[in-house]
Design a protein around this motif. Structure first.
Motif: not given
Length: 171
Positions: A140-144
């Protein structure tokens, strides 16, 4: 925690106006409708499981919060379209709290997650939470990225290489 009648007006970095309030007992249908508009991948990230549909039991848990240790914030665009939810749950001492946010698929990339995360961090700080954290899938790179942009640090989550814990000191 929050006064369930309190409403907060926020604006995203992209200029979208949000109305944020705590979840209410009568919000089950609203949440069912909302989660039908959330991407399957985002459901998986939010619940850290293979959920394709949010169950009535899960919705009941989101609504049946004590407004002391647990609060579920609902964010509305244009005052009426539910576009995001942000759950925050603290330990009994209210030293640490976990946050989980999900944004409707057609409202992503509008600054809503960032705005809601920072609103929840401000709220947590005012009630004495010292550390705000979230367990995230490494995928979940967007949230991170949003969390890093909001001052969170990232570290491995125990022995599970698929997860990370992001945390921010609020004091």
């Amino acid at each position: 925690m929050a006064d369930s009648a309190q409403v907060t007006q926020l604006q995203t970095r992209n200029g979208l106006s949000l109305t944020v309030r705590a979840v209410r007992k009568g919000d089950a249908d609203l949440l069912r409708e909302f989660f039908a508009q959330v991407a399957t991948e985002d459901l998986r990230f939010r619940f850290l499981s293979g959920v394709n549909v949010v169950s009535d039991d899960q919705i009941a848990e989101m609504i049946d919060v004590d407004h002391k240790q647990t609060e579920d914030f609902l964010a509305f665009a244009d005052g009426e379209i539910l576009v995001a939810t942000g759950l925050v749950a603290s330990d009994p001492a209210q030293d640490r709290a976990e946050v989980a946010i999900v944004v409707r698929a057609d409202y992503k990339k509008k600054g809503i997650g960032w705005t809601l995360l920072n609103h929840i961090a401000d709220y947590a700080k005012t009630i004495g939470i010292k550390t705000l954290e979230s367990v995230e899938s490494r995928q979940n790179q967007a949230a991170i990225g949003v969390e890093r942009d909001s001052g969170f640090s990232v570290k491995p989550y125990g022995d599970d290489p698929t997860l990370v814990i992001v945390s921010r000191q609020l004091t």
